[in-house]
Scaffold this motif. Sequence first.
Motif, mmCIF file in Angstrom:
data_model
loop_
_atom_site.group_PDB
_atom_site.id
_atom_site.type_symbol
_atom_site.label_atom_id
_atom_site.label_comp_id
_atom_site.label_asym_id
_atom_site.label_seq_id
_atom_site.Cartn_x
_atom_site.Cartn_y
_atom_site.Cartn_z
ATOM 1 N N MET A 1 9.793 -2.629 9.745
ATOM 2 C CA MET A 1 10.302 -3.345 10.820
ATOM 3 C C MET A 1 9.427 -3.388 12.125
ATOM 4 O O MET A 1 9.161 -4.354 12.567
ATOM 5 N N ASP A 2 9.121 -2.169 12.955
ATOM 6 C CA ASP A 2 8.325 -2.253 14.024
ATOM 7 C C ASP A 2 6.919 -2.872 13.906
ATOM 8 O O ASP A 2 6.173 -2.153 13.079
ATOM 9 N N GLY A 3 6.628 -3.618 14.652
ATOM 10 C CA GLY A 3 5.235 -4.399 14.445
ATOM 11 C C GLY A 3 5.274 -5.468 13.418
ATOM 12 O O GLY A 3 3.943 -6.074 13.316
ATOM 13 N N THR A 4 6.252 -5.415 12.618
ATOM 14 C CA THR A 4 6.208 -6.323 11.431
ATOM 15 C C THR A 4 7.285 -7.501 11.548
ATOM 16 O O THR A 4 6.914 -8.694 11.484
ATOM 17 N N VAL A 5 8.516 -7.213 11.951
ATOM 18 C CA VAL A 5 9.536 -8.272 12.075
ATOM 19 C C VAL A 5 9.989 -8.283 13.757
ATOM 20 O O VAL A 5 10.425 -9.077 14.130
ATOM 21 N N LEU A 6 9.486 -7.067 14.411
ATOM 22 C CA LEU A 6 9.867 -7.091 15.819
ATOM 23 C C LEU A 6 8.854 -6.194 16.425
ATOM 24 O O LEU A 6 8.245 -5.421 15.701
ATOM 25 N N THR A 7 8.660 -6.309 17.712
ATOM 26 C CA THR A 7 7.821 -5.641 18.392
ATOM 27 C C THR A 7 8.522 -4.605 19.579
ATOM 28 O O THR A 7 9.356 -4.983 20.282
ATOM 29 N N SER A 8 8.340 -3.315 19.286
ATOM 30 C CA SER A 8 8.893 -2.265 20.072
ATOM 31 C C SER A 8 7.651 -1.377 20.955
ATOM 32 O O SER A 8 8.260 -0.189 21.266
ATOM 33 N N ILE A 9 6.713 -1.885 20.981
ATOM 34 C CA ILE A 9 5.576 -1.049 21.245
ATOM 35 C C ILE A 9 5.737 -0.541 22.757
ATOM 36 O O ILE A 9 5.694 0.713 22.881
ATOM 37 N N ALA A 10 6.325 -1.344 23.445
ATOM 38 C CA ALA A 10 6.441 -0.804 24.825
ATOM 39 C C ALA A 10 7.253 0.346 25.157
ATOM 40 O O ALA A 10 7.099 1.320 26.001
ATOM 41 N N ALA A 11 8.441 -0.020 24.509
ATOM 42 C CA ALA A 11 9.477 0.734 24.780
ATOM 43 C C ALA A 11 9.297 2.181 24.104
ATOM 44 O O ALA A 11 9.458 3.359 24.672
ATOM 45 N N ALA A 12 8.622 2.115 22.983
ATOM 46 C CA ALA A 12 8.287 3.325 22.149
ATOM 47 C C ALA A 12 7.339 4.205 22.929
ATOM 48 O O ALA A 12 7.126 5.216 23.060
ATOM 49 N N GLU A 13 6.356 3.659 23.454
ATOM 50 C CA GLU A 13 5.243 4.116 24.229
ATOM 51 C C GLU A 13 5.740 4.770 25.429
ATOM 52 O O GLU A 13 5.463 5.905 26.102
ATOM 53 N N ARG A 14 6.735 4.205 26.102
ATOM 54 C CA ARG A 14 7.449 4.567 27.248
ATOM 55 C C ARG A 14 7.996 6.069 26.959
ATOM 56 O O ARG A 14 7.831 6.869 27.759
#
Length: 221
Positions: free
Chosen positions: A19-32
């Motif tokens: 999911m993460d990084g493959t069909v959607l990007t949530s890097i900013a939220a996760a890193e916060r």
Amino acid sequence: MSDHSVFNSTYHRAFLFDMDGTVLTSIAAAERVWTTWAVRHGVDVETFLPTIHGTRAIDTIRRLGLPGVDAEAEAAWITEAEIDDVDGVFEVAGAADFLKSLPAHQWAIVTSAPRELALRRMAAAGIPEPEVLVTAEDVTAGKPDPAGYKLAARRLGVEPAQCLIFEDATVGILAAEAAGADLMIVTATHEQPIETSHATLASYESVQVQVNAAGLRLHAI
């Protein structure tokens, strides 16, 4: 997509997606969220953040071996904080339409995120909910263990070797390899080039899927 000729001639019974990084990007939220947690626990943020991607929160926390830390309670805090923060969670370009083009019984998502968080992020990014969704709660060992991918294949009624897995992170790539499936590395969210012997996919908008009785065949357009 590199070496796409291999996939032009290969049919798969099912496609399995991280999911993460493959069909959607949530890097900013996760890193916060993880930055807040790391600072609270005296963990060096700069060296820690690169280690969080692709793995279950509880495995990330346990790996640190912090004294006096209740890994389950801390992982629950991380999950709730990530559910509350979906600012900047977007689909990888073309991913939603690509998934919608697949027969519902021939694809699944396998994520290290808990189910509630996975559903929240997919909704925020406009990613369709799959009939088969394997999440952190469904396995006792997270990626790089192949258990999640093997479970998804079983729920779809196929063998892992009959599947093409779409991944982006090192732990997920190792899980896919261990499952014995073919592998496509999605590079859309990579800031740095990846060195890999596997085929790579820079954009879902550059591929289509042929569907027939033999299965699914991915080809470049």
